[in-house]
Design an enzyme around this catalytic site. Sequence first.
Site, short mmCIF file in Angstrom:
data_model
loop_
_atom_site.label_atom_id
_atom_site.label_comp_id
_atom_site.label_asym_id
_atom_site.label_seq_id
_atom_site.Cartn_x
_atom_site.Cartn_y
_atom_site.Cartn_z
N ASP A 1 -8.10 -76.89 29.12
CA ASP A 1 -8.07 -78.35 29.32
C ASP A 1 -9.21 -78.78 30.21
OD1 ASP A 1 -7.40 -80.97 29.67
OD2 ASP A 1 -5.59 -80.60 30.84
N GLU B 1 -10.55 -88.43 32.27
CA GLU B 1 -9.25 -88.51 31.59
C GLU B 1 -8.17 -88.02 32.54
OE1 GLU B 1 -5.79 -86.73 29.37
OE2 GLU B 1 -7.16 -85.83 30.80
N GLU B 2 -8.53 -87.00 33.32
CA GLU B 2 -7.54 -86.38 34.21
C GLU B 2 -7.05 -87.34 35.29
OE1 GLU B 2 -6.07 -83.83 33.62
OE2 GLU B 2 -7.30 -82.50 32.40
N HIS C 1 -4.16 -76.56 34.65
CA HIS C 1 -4.72 -77.26 35.82
C HIS C 1 -4.86 -76.37 37.05
CE1 HIS C 1 -3.84 -81.65 34.32
NE2 HIS C 1 -4.62 -80.97 33.50
ZN ZN Z 1 -7.02 -82.78 29.16
#
Ligand code: ZN
Length: 711
Positions: A367, A404-405, A520
């Site tokens: 991600d 985006e995060e 994450h």
């Molecule tokens: Zn993402």
Amino acid sequence: MKLATLCAGWCLLIGGPAAMSADQPTAEPHRIPGFTASSSDHERSLEARLVDLLDPASTARHFRLLTEEPHPAGSDENLKLARYVRDQFAAFGLEDVKMLRYDVLLPWPRKVAVSMVEPIEWTASLAEDGYPVDKDSYAVGASLTYLGMSASGDVTADVVYAHSGNPEDYDWLEAQGIAVRGKIAVVRYSNPYSYRGFKAWEAERRGVAALIIYSDPMDDGYRKGEVFPYGPWGPKSHIQRGAITYDFIVPGDPLTPGWASVEGAKRIAPEAARSVPRIPAVPMSWRDAKPVLERLGGPVAPPDWQGALPMTYRVGPGPAKLHVEIDMDDEVRPIWVVEGRIRGSEKPEETVILGNHRDAWVYGAVDPSSGTATLLEAARVLGALAKSGERPQRTLVLANWDAEEWHLTGSTEWGEQHAAELGQGAVAYLNVDSSTSGPNFSVDAVASLNPTILEVARDVIDPNSRRSLLDAWTKATSAKGDGSPIDNNIGSGSDHTVFLNFLGVPVVEMTFDGPYGVYHSQYDDLYWMEHFGDPGYRYMTAMVEVWGRLGLRLANADVIPYDFRPYATTVQSFVDSLREIPRLEEELDLTAVTAVVDEWRSEAEVLHQKTERALALEEMVPAALFSELNTALVQVERQLLLAEGIPGRPWFKHILYAPRYTYAAMSLPGVREAAEAGDWKLARSQLEALLGRLRAVTAATREAAALVPAP
Ligand SMILES: [Zn+2]
């Protein structure tokens, strides 16, 4: 992105199955939905060339470069990668390549510290350990461990364990006489999954003074399986970072809600921003949480609150007392969206958009770098086809979002900035956030695109089974008990949000997922991907193929292949699910809405039959007809937008979809939220609004069908 990987157990909470029958591909094998026979043949040969161009080594090169350094939004490293994406887009032959700057609220921490002051003195590490086999696992120091958009604060208070931090958890505590106001709440990430921002929202609402969110080994650690660096699950010190922005109220830059944060834009005061949390919050590993949880007295926590640590979980309050200190700098920082196009030869004003974000919490292997590598490889192969003279009929837009995060920022600002143009011509938005964390294909989409997605999946070979991806996918999902492999109940948590909920553009969101416990954390890195996620880059490459074929089909179809029959069936299932709300059937009459959905399905059938006949007749149908028909078709989904938005959340304009505060999907949000709250007056007026939009979408479908001559 939202965490989708732990889905196996709880994804039914997020979306129910859609009807299967109407989703089944219906066109005869030689003709792709939306294509005449001859253009089908051409499309197939074009896609065969795309497949020939695919190169896992090329995907791997991009991926390794993207994951070399931590690259959070606002950092120099992420700007460097923006320039890399821009230069690659240009080198691959994309047109109108540019970097767009937005200045958005992106506070970084000056200090984050957690220590115990009673009954012992102890300081949390808030750091992840290095492992000799993985050089990248030593490279923290990139930034402090923090949650994006946490408030600053200096709190010393007793600790309460509040399970997952959901409303019912606090209700249980209250029933035991345990007050959380002024306390420090420690909560788990999952069980069931919900967006961490919702945990912050609920804690703030309850008067909690500071929030600690930790990763229990029950949810993504040793209880699931082998941990990093021996397996894909999270080791003892892994930390799930992330933002807690209340972007379920309004996403994008909190200071420009509903308009783009370009130079000179009006900005509201942070104190007036509805999406800014007021509570200090910190993420923790279970290694750091354990000494705290071990020092809680009070009642034993209920059985489903017990995690996998070798202890009996109690709820407190105290005797553990913590000191939480967070100092954020409240800065506005620049972020960068990169875009490039392949201009359409016939209908350049109609666009199919492929998007992925670039910013990561640390290295962001899954991600989002798996998605960014996929986007770059898609740019290479699509660019090569265009260079060889195979220009798509419609324009393909490739977009690489930023931040985006934080608050789905780059895509939201871009969508707000280009709203007029997108409203006119956007055919579909195809999102790939995390491209790959394993072999399980997963798709959320607006149901009008179901048949085309299934047809594409039928033509792609699954890297593992060597059978069609559709076979592997259907088998995997039916094993889980779902009815349809496509989830038509769409929540939030990634960059599709602005397109669906603000602009009324049909969206598709795709991923290959698998066992993934390092979301994450710094261990979401190159080592993890090459050992567990996608050794050999086979699934990232398969995603390039899926994405590329889908983009090309939507860009090249003679008639845009929206099939409103499965869409109407899906909406009927949404209406039926309303009946589960207590007292709803006594308070609301769903007869009219069911009747209009039936009517929509009939009009959709007429449109489908007439279009199929026209496509089969090919030579006899003038191109001008298809052009006019496509213009009308693009406007059908837009009819589902409510100008004033849903109650309390005017930015969310789609009448069928809005996220719950947990990011979970919620269909018919206006009616449903009011009914769940027992506000029947509001529910009735929202039902009227729903009827109005469904009548409009039915009329638009009828008008499109009227453009096609009867046989
Ligand atoms: Zn993402």
